[in-house]
Every structure is written in structure tokens, then in C-alpha cells.
Write a protein that holds these residues in place. Structure first.
Motif, mmCIF file in Angstrom:
data_model
loop_
_atom_site.group_PDB
_atom_site.id
_atom_site.type_symbol
_atom_site.label_atom_id
_atom_site.label_comp_id
_atom_site.label_asym_id
_atom_site.label_seq_id
_atom_site.Cartn_x
_atom_site.Cartn_y
_atom_site.Cartn_z
ATOM 1 N N LEU A 1 53.245 116.554 19.637
ATOM 2 C CA LEU A 1 54.646 116.400 19.237
ATOM 3 C C LEU A 1 55.103 117.589 18.399
ATOM 4 O O LEU A 1 56.232 118.061 18.528
ATOM 5 N N LYS B 1 55.796 120.319 20.875
ATOM 6 C CA LYS B 1 56.260 119.700 22.118
ATOM 7 C C LYS B 1 57.017 120.664 23.024
ATOM 8 O O LYS B 1 57.166 120.390 24.218
ATOM 9 N N ASP C 1 57.149 120.596 27.675
ATOM 10 C CA ASP C 1 58.445 120.032 28.080
ATOM 11 C C ASP C 1 58.935 120.577 29.422
ATOM 12 O O ASP C 1 60.135 120.599 29.698
ATOM 13 N N ALA D 1 61.216 116.770 27.270
ATOM 14 C CA ALA D 1 59.936 116.652 26.566
ATOM 15 C C ALA D 1 59.062 115.608 27.242
ATOM 16 O O ALA D 1 59.513 114.493 27.523
#
Length: 304
Positions: free
Chosen positions: A224, A227, A231, A252
Motif C-alpha cells: 500500500l 501502491k 496499479d 490500484a
């Protein structure tokens, strides 16, 4: 002539038209046909939204010792079906050995001659995850009902074999020494076991430090944080050109993950349809009454 206003799909038909511009059959076929597998290649080929990106990152970290010098994980672990779109030579050497690739192809359609890693996921979670993934990228949020999207999901998508054909085809290969079957839920429950199993299957020597690094860099929190590497940057750029989508859409692929998230939003009618299809198509072949039974079987097989 005025510029055409960029916009997302507001109907299932418009969404289908966009998919046809991104996944052009001749282009997809050219990518698949061009790939010449090496016996050591690792091809990561779950169905869509069943752990592909997570496995790409885990594998790439293991083989490189933690390389993060990329803008898109699918640049360093290339997507076979989109190779022609991005002008990627699938037969070139990669940053480290073994080479790694992404695919969503069924066993029937995937080029043979390498080694294959497939993670299964509860179909209800996989469906909801795909629906939310497409919203905000190709679909204008709130315009296409989940019930309508389900009909398209059932049709099989660009790879053509659908969730059910994909699962059954790979399940048939469960005793193939060149196929490693995993489950998304078990990967969450015991990530270290799966990092070690992937390293062993890929014939990558992994000492405790590399295992620890891989666990860190394949964790939800780490992915995250980075990210933008996960994506679909290359695919998003092409989609904006080919489909005239608004720039900077949310594509994402690392979100909240988890198991059982469908319970909060999946309509009961769709859940019932999935259960009925499972009974008709999967139980009749494998003997597993539901996904939980099949996952339990795979967990037992991987517990050694």
C-alpha cells in the motif's frame, strides 16, 4: 472539431466496448504465441483478483533480494497477454533468474514448458473485488449495477475460460510437479509458509534474511505504501489512449484484501447463483461441496 470528452463507461455495453479496445484478440494472441517458455520460468497465473500482483511481488523480491526499481510490477514480471500491447519481448533475459511472468490464462490455453503458480480465491470475494477494481477506472461509479456486471463476469472476460473453467483446468494439474496450487486465504493466514514454498518451487535459495525481507516487502502495508508500483500503470496509460478514459483513474490493485469481504455487499441473489454454479460445475467434477472444502483440501496438500 471539438475534442471528445474523456469519460468512463456508464453501461455494461460501453464497458464491453472498452474491454474490446484494450484486449484485442489478435494482439493478445500474438503475445501468447511469441512466448517461448524455459523450464525454469515461473508463470504466475491465477484468475483475475485472486492474488496475482501479490505473488508477482513476492516472487520478484525473492529472486532479486528486494529490487523495487520499477514503475510497474508487470514491467519486471511481464503480463503475457499484454506483451504485444506494451512491446515487451517475452523471450528476453530479465533482471534475475528465474524469469517470471504474469498471466490469467487457464491451463488449457497457457504455453507449456515452464513452471506455474496459481492461487485460488473464494469466487464471491473474487467477483466483488473485480467489480470494485473496475469502478473508478473503466466504469463510472454508481452507474452499472453489480447484478449487471455479474453477467459479464460470468461470460469469462478477455481470457475466455471464466472463473470456473480456470479453476477446474488448474485443479486437474494438482499432481503435476510443475504446478503449484495455493489459496488466497491460506496465503493470508500463513504468509511465511507460502514465501518458503514459492522459493522452494522456484528453486531460489532463501536464507532467513531473505525470507524476512520478502515477508516485509510483500505485506499489505508495504505494498500500500508503494501502491503506485502495483496499479497497472502501463495498462492504464494504454486504456486512456485507446478508450479515451479520464487521466489518472484509480487502478490500484492493492486494496484492503482479506477474506469474506463479499458478505458486506454482495446481493443474496448473486451469492445464490454462485453457490448453484459451484454445485453444478465444480462439485460434480471435484466432489467438493463448496469453495471452503476445496481450499481445505489444498491447505492439507501444502501443509507438509
Amino acid at each position: 472539431m471539438a475534442d471528445i470528452i474523456a469519460k468512463r463507461a456508464k453501461t455494461l455495453a460501453e464497458f464491453g466496448e472498452m474491454m474490446g479496445k484494450v484486449f484485442i484478440p489478435e494482439e493478445v494472441g500474438a503475445g501468447i504465441a511469441s512466448y517461448q517458455p524455459r523450464p525454469s520460468d515461473i508463470v504466475i497465473s491465477p484468475y483475475g483478483k485472486c492474488g496475482t500482483t501479490w505473488l508477482q511481488q513476492t516472487f520478484h523480491t525473492l529472486r532479486t533480494g528486494g529490487d523495487m526499481d520499477f514503475d510497474d510490477i508487470s514491467r519486471v514480471v511481464p503480463w503475457i497477454e499484454q506483451a504485444a500491447m506494451h512491446d515487451i519481448d517475452l523471450n528476453a533475459d530479465q533482471r534475475a533468474e528465474p524469469r517470471g511472468f504474469k498471466s490469467h490464462l487457464s491451463y488449457r490455453d497457457i504455453p507449456k514448458g515452464g513452471k506455474y503458480v496459481v492461487s485460488f480465491r473464494e469466487p464471491k470475494d473474487a467477483f466483488v473485488s473485480m467489480f470494485r477494481f473496475m469502478e473508478g477506472w473503466f466504469i463510472e461509479p454508481g452507474t452499472v449495477a453489480m447484478e449487471d456486471f455479474f453477467q459479464g463476469w460470468m461470460a469469462g472476460g478477455p481470457e475466455g475460460d471464466g472463473y470456473w473453467g480456470h479453476l477446474l483446468g488448474w485443479w486437474e494439474q494438482r499432481d503435476n510437479p510443475d504446478v503449484l496450487l495455493l489459496t488466497y486465504g491460506h496465503m493470508i493466514a500463513d504468509p511465511e509458509r507460502h514465501v518458503r514454498k514459492l522459493a522452494e518451487f522456484s528453486e531460489i535459495a532463501a536464507d532467513p534474511d531473505l525470507i524476512a525481507l520478502t515477508l516485509e516487502r510483500s505485506s499489505l502495508g508495504y505494498m500500500l505504501e508503494y501502491k503506485d508500483r502495483f496499479d497497472d500503470a502501463m495498462a492504464r496509460a494504454q486504456s486512456e489512449i485507446r478508450c479515451n478514459l479520464p487521466p489518472g483513474s484509480d487502478s490500484a490493485k492493492v486494496r484492503k484484501g482479506g477474506v469474506g469481504g463479499h458478505k458486506a455487499e454482495l446481493p443474496a441473489a448473486i451469492a445464490d447463483q454462485i453457490d448453484a454454479i459451484w454445485t453444478e460445475r465444480v462439485t460434480a467434477v471435484t466432489g467438493h461441496a463448496d469453495y471452503a472444502a476445496l481450499e481445505s483440501d489444498i491447505r492439507a496438500r501444502n501443509s507438509g
